[in-house]
Design an enzyme around this catalytic site. Structure first.
Site, short mmCIF file in Angstrom:
data_model
loop_
_atom_site.label_atom_id
_atom_site.label_comp_id
_atom_site.label_asym_id
_atom_site.label_seq_id
_atom_site.Cartn_x
_atom_site.Cartn_y
_atom_site.Cartn_z
N LYS A 154 0.82 -1.22 0.00
CA LYS A 154 0.00 0.00 0.00
C LYS A 154 0.85 1.26 0.00
O LYS A 154 0.36 2.35 -0.22
CB LYS A 154 -0.96 0.01 1.17
CG LYS A 154 -0.34 -0.07 2.56
CD LYS A 154 -1.47 -0.09 3.60
CE LYS A 154 -1.09 -0.59 4.95
NZ LYS A 154 0.03 0.01 5.62
N GLY B 273 9.66 -1.23 2.71
CA GLY B 273 9.18 -1.35 4.08
C GLY B 273 9.87 -0.40 5.05
O GLY B 273 10.48 0.60 4.66
N LYS C 126 21.23 4.48 9.15
CA LYS C 126 22.66 4.17 8.95
C LYS C 126 23.36 5.28 8.17
O LYS C 126 24.56 5.51 8.36
CB LYS C 126 22.85 2.81 8.25
CG LYS C 126 23.05 1.65 9.19
CD LYS C 126 21.95 1.38 10.08
CE LYS C 126 21.69 1.28 11.41
NZ LYS C 126 20.41 1.10 11.96
N SER D 263 5.70 -4.11 11.11
CA SER D 263 5.31 -3.60 12.42
C SER D 263 5.40 -2.07 12.42
O SER D 263 5.95 -1.48 11.49
CB SER D 263 6.26 -4.15 13.49
OG SER D 263 7.58 -3.68 13.25
N GLY E 24 16.84 0.56 24.20
CA GLY E 24 17.07 -0.64 23.40
C GLY E 24 17.87 -0.29 22.15
O GLY E 24 18.65 0.69 22.14
N GLY F 140 16.94 3.20 20.55
CA GLY F 140 17.33 4.27 21.47
C GLY F 140 18.84 4.49 21.47
O GLY F 140 19.31 5.62 21.39
N ASP G 11 8.29 -9.10 11.05
CA ASP G 11 7.94 -8.48 12.34
C ASP G 11 6.54 -8.85 12.83
O ASP G 11 6.22 -8.61 13.98
CB ASP G 11 7.98 -6.94 12.21
CG ASP G 11 9.40 -6.40 12.14
OD1 ASP G 11 10.34 -7.20 12.03
OD2 ASP G 11 9.55 -5.17 12.20
N HIS H 150 17.00 -8.79 8.15
CA HIS H 150 17.61 -9.99 7.57
C HIS H 150 16.92 -11.26 8.06
O HIS H 150 16.93 -12.28 7.37
CB HIS H 150 19.13 -10.04 7.81
CG HIS H 150 19.53 -9.78 9.22
ND1 HIS H 150 19.70 -8.52 9.72
CD2 HIS H 150 19.79 -10.61 10.26
CE1 HIS H 150 20.07 -8.59 11.01
NE2 HIS H 150 20.12 -9.86 11.35
N HIS I 4 46.87 -11.03 8.60
CA HIS I 4 47.50 -10.10 9.55
C HIS I 4 47.96 -8.85 8.82
O HIS I 4 48.53 -8.97 7.73
CB HIS I 4 48.72 -10.79 10.19
CG HIS I 4 49.44 -9.92 11.17
ND1 HIS I 4 48.93 -9.63 12.41
CD2 HIS I 4 50.63 -9.26 11.08
CE1 HIS I 4 49.78 -8.85 13.06
NE2 HIS I 4 50.81 -8.60 12.28
P1 NAD Z 1 13.85 -2.80 21.85
O1 NAD Z 1 13.01 -3.92 22.33
O2 NAD Z 1 15.21 -3.03 21.32
O3 NAD Z 1 14.03 -1.74 23.06
C1 NAD Z 1 12.97 -1.16 23.74
C2 NAD Z 1 13.50 -0.74 25.09
O4 NAD Z 1 12.51 0.04 25.73
C3 NAD Z 1 13.82 -1.91 26.00
O5 NAD Z 1 15.11 -1.76 26.49
C4 NAD Z 1 12.75 -1.80 27.10
O6 NAD Z 1 13.20 -2.28 28.34
C5 NAD Z 1 12.49 -0.31 27.11
N1 NAD Z 1 11.19 0.09 27.62
C6 NAD Z 1 9.99 -0.50 27.43
N2 NAD Z 1 9.01 0.22 28.05
C7 NAD Z 1 9.62 1.29 28.62
C8 NAD Z 1 9.17 2.39 29.40
N3 NAD Z 1 7.87 2.53 29.71
N4 NAD Z 1 10.07 3.32 29.80
C9 NAD Z 1 11.39 3.18 29.50
N5 NAD Z 1 11.88 2.14 28.78
C10 NAD Z 1 11.00 1.21 28.35
O7 NAD Z 1 12.92 -1.97 20.84
P2 NAD Z 1 13.27 -0.76 19.88
O8 NAD Z 1 14.57 -0.16 20.22
O9 NAD Z 1 12.05 0.09 19.89
O10 NAD Z 1 13.41 -1.48 18.46
C11 NAD Z 1 12.26 -2.17 17.91
C12 NAD Z 1 12.69 -3.38 17.12
O11 NAD Z 1 13.38 -2.97 15.97
C13 NAD Z 1 13.60 -4.29 17.92
O12 NAD Z 1 13.18 -5.61 17.77
C14 NAD Z 1 14.94 -4.08 17.29
O13 NAD Z 1 15.75 -5.25 17.33
C15 NAD Z 1 14.59 -3.69 15.86
N6 NAD Z 1 15.66 -2.85 15.33
C16 NAD Z 1 16.84 -3.39 14.99
C17 NAD Z 1 17.88 -2.60 14.55
C18 NAD Z 1 19.20 -3.22 14.21
O14 NAD Z 1 19.25 -4.41 13.99
N7 NAD Z 1 20.29 -2.48 14.15
C19 NAD Z 1 17.73 -1.23 14.47
C20 NAD Z 1 16.52 -0.70 14.83
C21 NAD Z 1 15.49 -1.51 15.26
#
Ligand code: NAD
Length: 454
Positions: A34, A39, A50, A139, A176, A179, A301, A310, A432
């Site tokens: 859509k 994505g 990046k 997602s 996470g 962040g 997702d 990936h 090396h």
């Molecule tokens: P995440 O699950 O990595 O991190 C979310 C964080 O928020 C966790 O540490 C959690 O404990 C915290 N949290 C939850 N509720 C909270 C609250 N009320 N107050 C404070 N902290 C709170 O999720 P994300 O960073 O949103 O990323 C989403 C998805 O996208 C993940 O599955 C991630 O792996 C994926 N992603 C991957 C990459 C990569 O591979 N480089 C990059 C971006 C996103």
């Protein structure tokens, strides 16, 4: 009505890879989208962020070369050029996907697909028949009660990409993956950054040591990190955001980024009417990625696997092979995680704690970047590799924190996919001086053999 062997709903890295792969296997395939192809990953995720992180790395390298006698008196950061570079990269990659779809005879259908019944999809009133369907709907960022995205100052990881300037200060809720990556960028380009994390450390889903060590590094750079705390309230007063933490602290910032996880896009697909089960909003699939309805598969997702581009692409190939008559099971142990902070963090296989739970005799060794000649040459000696193995020498997992970790993890992925022993890694010759020598060194350490780097 057009009939296909396979219809894929969603053209992210799960969907478009599945469609191209299926077409190459000889299936008549359509891809329903859509929005733009690519994505979240391409349009509002991995790729644009990046580009931003590459800009941050470039800024950092200006100072890094001082150690080599290269002094740069000052620099100008034209933010608008970064944003146009980001758009240019995304646009080029999007057109690359369009060309691949066309070259592989995948029919791209614009619109929102809804499964009407088994083998039948409705796209705004037009019907498409498909012997098999893959749901790859992805997602969306999740907000928090009382902290709704307002597309002005309280932003999602998608909304923040629409900002046309760098905020002077930013509060990031959720320490996470998203962040920590945005914190790395904004800290480097001069914003005051606050991270608020509910759990007791950053990156709580990863090995404890990684999150703890990253916290020390980011704090040293001036990022204000609050762990084990929630944001009680957040208000956009028009010219700033006021956040009250439940521990009594209050933080004023120009912008807020909420990144506390993502919600699967399962609404509007007709899943409940079809009898497809959901668990906490995610589509339930078996190890062959089949839903409970024959001929309907789900990937990416919107199922209960890792939310990684990936991983979705890999799952797509598993499904297509299964449609083509193979019996391929999905194996999440093969999926590497990469976090593009500075330093980078990457992991594949089991963490030390996960391995200990399954096999108390397993052990982990750690080899520091400090002892790598290449790390010294490039002045990036902060980091380590951790190698986890069974008592009999089977490789169980590898974690790397340090320069180029996200590229280096490729060797770990290959070793794990090939069910290598740690002895196999020790026997491989690593050039090396390169950072890849840390694999040889860690494996020698694990096996109690002499280490030969330097
Ligand atoms: P995440 O699950 O990595 O991190 C979310 C964080 O928020 C966790 O540490 C959690 O404990 C915290 N949290 C939850 N509720 C909270 C609250 N009320 N107050 C404070 N902290 C709170 O999720 P994300 O960073 O949103 O990323 C989403 C998805 O996208 C993940 O599955 C991630 O792996 C994926 N992603 C991957 C990459 C990569 O591979 N480089 C990059 C971006 C996103």
């Amino acid at each position: 009505m057009q009939n296909y062997d396979l219809a894929v709903i969603g053209a992210g890295p799960g969907g478009y890879v599945s469609a191209i792969y299926a077409s190459r296997l000889g299936m008549k395939t359509c891809l329903i989208e859509k929005d733009s192809v690519g994505g979240t990953c391409l349009n509002h995720g991995c790729i644009p962020t990046k580009v931003m992180l590459n800009c941050a790395a470039a800024i950092k390298s200006i100072n890094a070369f001082r150690a080599y006698g290269v002094e740069v008196a000052g620099y100008n950061f034209a933010q608008e050029k970064l944003f146009s570079k980001r758009e240019e990269v995304v646009t080029r990659l999007r057109s690359g996907i369009m060309s691949l779809l066309a070259a592989n005879k995948v029919v791209l259908i614009k619109g929102a697909g809804r499964i009407k019944s088994q083998g039948l999809i409705d796209i705004a009133g037009a019907l498409v028949g498909a012997k098999n369907i893959i749901i790859a709907a992805g997602s969306s960022p999740m907000d928090l009660p009382g902290m709704k995205f307002d597309d002005a100052r309280i932003l999602s990881s998608e909304g923040i990409l629409r900002l046309k300037s760098i905020p002077k200060s930013i509060i990031i809720v959720g320490g996470g993956v998203i962040g920590c990556e945005f914190a790395t960028f904004y800290n480097t380009v001069g914003s005051k950054v606050y991270i608020i994390e509910l759990m007791d450390r950053l990156l709580p889903t990863m090995d404890r040591e990684l999150g703890k060590r990253l916290e020390v590094i980011l704090k040293k750079r001036g990022i204000d990190i609050h762990t084990s705390v929630r944001v009680g309230s957040m208000n956009n007063s028009g010219d700033m955001v006021l956040s009250e933490l439940q521990d009594g602290h209050s933080i004023k910032s120009e912008t807020a980024l909420i990144c506390v996880g993502r919600r699967p896009n399962t609404a509007g697909l007709g899943l409940e009417e079809l009898g497809i089960s959901l668990d906490k909003g995610r589509i339930v699939v078996n190890e062959f990625l089949e839903t409970g309805v024959k001929g309907v598969f789900a990937i990416g997702d919107c199922i209960n696997g890792p939310m990684l581009a990936h991983a979705a692409s890999y799952e797509g190939t598993v499904v297509c092979d299964n449609i083509a008559g193979k019996k391929r099971r999905v194996d999440y142990n093969l999926i590497p995680s990469c976090i593009f902070t500075e330093p980078e963090i990457a992991a594949c296989g089991l963490t030390e704690d996960e391995a200990k739970k399954l096999d108390p005799d397993s052990k982990a060794v750690k080899f520091p970047y400090m002892a790598s000649s290449k790390a010294q040459v490039i002045n990036s000696a902060d980091g380590f590799i951790k190698m986890v193995g069974a008592k009999d020498g089977r490789l169980l997992g590898i974690e790397i924190m340090g320069h180029n970790a996200c590229d280096l993890i490729g060797e770990a992925s290959l070793a794990i996919a090939m069910k290598a022993n740690i002895e196999d890694i020790a026997n491989a010759v690593h050039a090396h001086p390169t950072l890849s020598e840390i694999f040889g060194d860690a494996s020698h350490l694990f096996l109690g053999k002499p280490i030969h780097t330097i």
